[in-house]
Design a protein around this motif. Structure first.
Motif, short mmCIF file in Angstrom:
data_model
loop_
_atom_site.label_atom_id
_atom_site.label_comp_id
_atom_site.label_asym_id
_atom_site.label_seq_id
_atom_site.Cartn_x
_atom_site.Cartn_y
_atom_site.Cartn_z
N HIS A 110 -11.49 -5.85 -6.29
CA HIS A 110 -10.16 -6.39 -6.57
C HIS A 110 -10.27 -7.87 -6.88
CE1 HIS A 110 -9.83 -3.21 -3.42
NE2 HIS A 110 -8.97 -2.70 -4.27
N SER A 111 -9.16 -8.45 -7.29
CA SER A 111 -9.14 -9.86 -7.62
C SER A 111 -9.42 -10.74 -6.40
CB SER A 111 -7.77 -10.24 -8.20
OG SER A 111 -7.66 -11.64 -8.35
N LYS A 112 -10.25 -11.76 -6.59
CA LYS A 112 -10.49 -12.73 -5.52
C LYS A 112 -9.25 -13.57 -5.25
CE LYS A 112 -14.00 -14.41 -7.72
NZ LYS A 112 -15.12 -15.32 -8.08
N HIS A 113 -8.30 -13.58 -6.19
CA HIS A 113 -7.05 -14.32 -6.01
C HIS A 113 -6.07 -13.57 -5.11
CE1 HIS A 113 -8.05 -17.31 -9.12
NE2 HIS A 113 -8.62 -16.30 -9.74
N GLY A 114 -6.40 -12.34 -4.76
CA GLY A 114 -5.54 -11.56 -3.86
C GLY A 114 -5.61 -10.08 -4.17
N ALA A 115 -6.29 -9.34 -3.34
CA ALA A 115 -6.44 -7.89 -3.57
C ALA A 115 -5.10 -7.18 -3.47
CB ALA A 115 -7.43 -7.30 -2.55
N LEU A 116 -4.37 -7.46 -2.41
CA LEU A 116 -3.10 -6.77 -2.18
C LEU A 116 -2.08 -7.13 -3.26
CD1 LEU A 116 -1.30 -4.97 -0.41
CD2 LEU A 116 -0.73 -7.02 0.92
N GLN A 117 -1.95 -8.41 -3.56
CA GLN A 117 -0.93 -8.81 -4.54
C GLN A 117 -1.28 -8.32 -5.95
OE1 GLN A 117 -0.44 -13.04 -4.25
NE2 GLN A 117 -2.45 -13.53 -5.12
N GLU A 118 -2.57 -8.22 -6.29
CA GLU A 118 -2.94 -7.67 -7.59
C GLU A 118 -2.55 -6.20 -7.69
OE1 GLU A 118 -6.91 -7.46 -10.36
OE2 GLU A 118 -7.06 -6.66 -8.33
N SER A 119 -2.87 -5.44 -6.66
CA SER A 119 -2.55 -4.01 -6.67
C SER A 119 -1.04 -3.79 -6.78
CB SER A 119 -3.10 -3.35 -5.40
OG SER A 119 -2.89 -1.96 -5.43
N LYS A 120 -0.28 -4.55 -6.03
CA LYS A 120 1.18 -4.42 -6.08
C LYS A 120 1.72 -4.83 -7.45
CE LYS A 120 2.45 -4.92 -1.20
NZ LYS A 120 3.15 -5.78 -0.20
N HIS A 121 1.23 -5.93 -7.97
CA HIS A 121 1.76 -6.47 -9.22
C HIS A 121 1.47 -5.55 -10.40
CE1 HIS A 121 2.86 -9.73 -12.07
NE2 HIS A 121 1.93 -9.16 -12.84
N VAL A 122 0.21 -5.14 -10.53
CA VAL A 122 -0.21 -4.37 -11.71
C VAL A 122 0.18 -2.91 -11.61
CG1 VAL A 122 -2.20 -3.60 -13.07
CG2 VAL A 122 -2.14 -5.95 -12.15
N PHE A 123 -0.15 -2.28 -10.49
CA PHE A 123 -0.05 -0.83 -10.43
C PHE A 123 1.27 -0.33 -9.81
CE2 PHE A 123 -4.57 -1.89 -10.58
CZ PHE A 123 -4.87 -1.29 -11.79
N ILE A 124 1.79 -1.04 -8.83
CA ILE A 124 3.05 -0.60 -8.23
C ILE A 124 4.24 -1.14 -9.03
CG2 ILE A 124 4.44 -0.49 -6.14
CD1 ILE A 124 1.68 0.97 -6.03
N ASP A 125 4.32 -2.45 -9.19
CA ASP A 125 5.50 -3.04 -9.83
C ASP A 125 5.56 -2.73 -11.33
OD1 ASP A 125 6.23 -4.05 -7.37
OD2 ASP A 125 5.44 -6.06 -7.76
N ALA A 126 4.47 -2.97 -12.05
CA ALA A 126 4.47 -2.76 -13.50
C ALA A 126 4.25 -1.29 -13.87
CB ALA A 126 3.40 -3.62 -14.16
N GLY A 127 3.64 -0.53 -12.96
CA GLY A 127 3.32 0.86 -13.25
C GLY A 127 4.24 1.86 -12.58
N LEU A 128 4.07 2.04 -11.29
CA LEU A 128 4.78 3.10 -10.57
C LEU A 128 6.30 2.92 -10.59
CD1 LEU A 128 4.79 5.63 -8.83
CD2 LEU A 128 4.28 4.19 -6.84
N LYS A 129 6.78 1.75 -10.28
CA LYS A 129 8.23 1.54 -10.25
C LYS A 129 8.84 1.79 -11.63
CE LYS A 129 8.29 -1.78 -6.42
NZ LYS A 129 8.66 -3.16 -5.99
N PHE A 130 8.15 1.36 -12.67
CA PHE A 130 8.63 1.54 -14.03
C PHE A 130 8.61 3.01 -14.43
CE2 PHE A 130 7.66 1.84 -18.60
CZ PHE A 130 8.71 1.11 -19.14
#
Length: 220
Positions: free
Chosen positions: A24-44
């Motif tokens: 995952h991203s060194k800038h934040g594993a949890l926030q990357e997963s939420k941003h890319v896959f949950i917010d931009a993907g699943l919710k949409f």
């Protein structure tokens, strides 16, 4: 060997010494997963739906899965989750990530209890969730199923270029239904051309911390 590594948002990731990259991203594993896959993907993709089917390329640590499982449970959405993984981690390694802190205990417990069996056969984890983790490579993966959403979460093109060729992207996109959604953390000119050539409308979205943009595409 995989080494537990803290990231900037306080969540852990793994460093894969063989590939030479973090899961995952060194800038934040949890926030990357939420941003890319949950917010931009699943919710949409799940808006207005009572059921959704997801194909993930790269199960890895299971972070995208447990967040999806939790979201669908909260919103009474039936989740069918298929995740291709050529090199599955052991349940002991997954337990060491600390990701149990990010979801209710019943979500985590049902996942970790059934993880090993899900590598062999589809497993019902709850009334809202089915999980299967085909132990194979994407190029060897076949199924009659067609999915609503693809999480494309392979290692980067710099470290795993074979996962970003036009041919392999087209192969993955074949598993989506018309109107299905493809999301990934990456965006390059070649990736945009490959997805567009596979019959998609593409969108550039703001990326997770550390990346300027990401890709979302909808199958025509």
């Amino acid at each position: 060997m995989n080494i537990i590594t803290p990231t900037a948002d306080g969540s852990n990731t793994l460093y894969n010494e063989t590939i030479g990259e973090h899961y995952h991203s060194k800038h934040g594993a949890l926030q990357e997963s939420k941003h890319v896959f949950i917010d931009a993907g699943l919710k949409f993709a799940s808006a207005g739906k009572s059921a959704i089917s997801i194909l993930e390329v790269g199960f890895g640590t299971g972070l995208n899965f447990i967040l999806s499982y939790d979201y669908c449970t909260q919103h009474n959405i039936d989740l069918g989750y298929t995740s291709i993984e050529a090199f599955p981690l052991t349940s002991d390694v997954i337990n060491q990530t600390g990701y149990s802190a990010f979801v209710p205990s019943e979500i985590w417990d049902s996942f970790i209890k059934n993880y090993d069996e899900a590598l062999e056969t589809p497993k019902i984890l709850s009334e809202y969730c089915m999980l299967e983790i085909p132990h194979t490579t994407l190029d060897n993966f076949t199924t009659e199923k067609r999915f609503d959403l693809i999480y494309y979460d392979a290692f980067s093109v710099q470290h795993q270029p074979e996962m970003w060729t036009n041919e392999i992207i087209a192969h993955a996109c074949n598993f989506l239904k018309p109107g299905g959604v493809f999301v990934t953390y990456a965006i390059t000119g070649n990736l945009k051309r490959a997805v567009k050539a596979a019959g998609f409308n593409i969108e550039k979205l703001p990326g997770a911390p550390g990346k300027r943009e990401m890709l979302r595409a909808i199958k025509i």
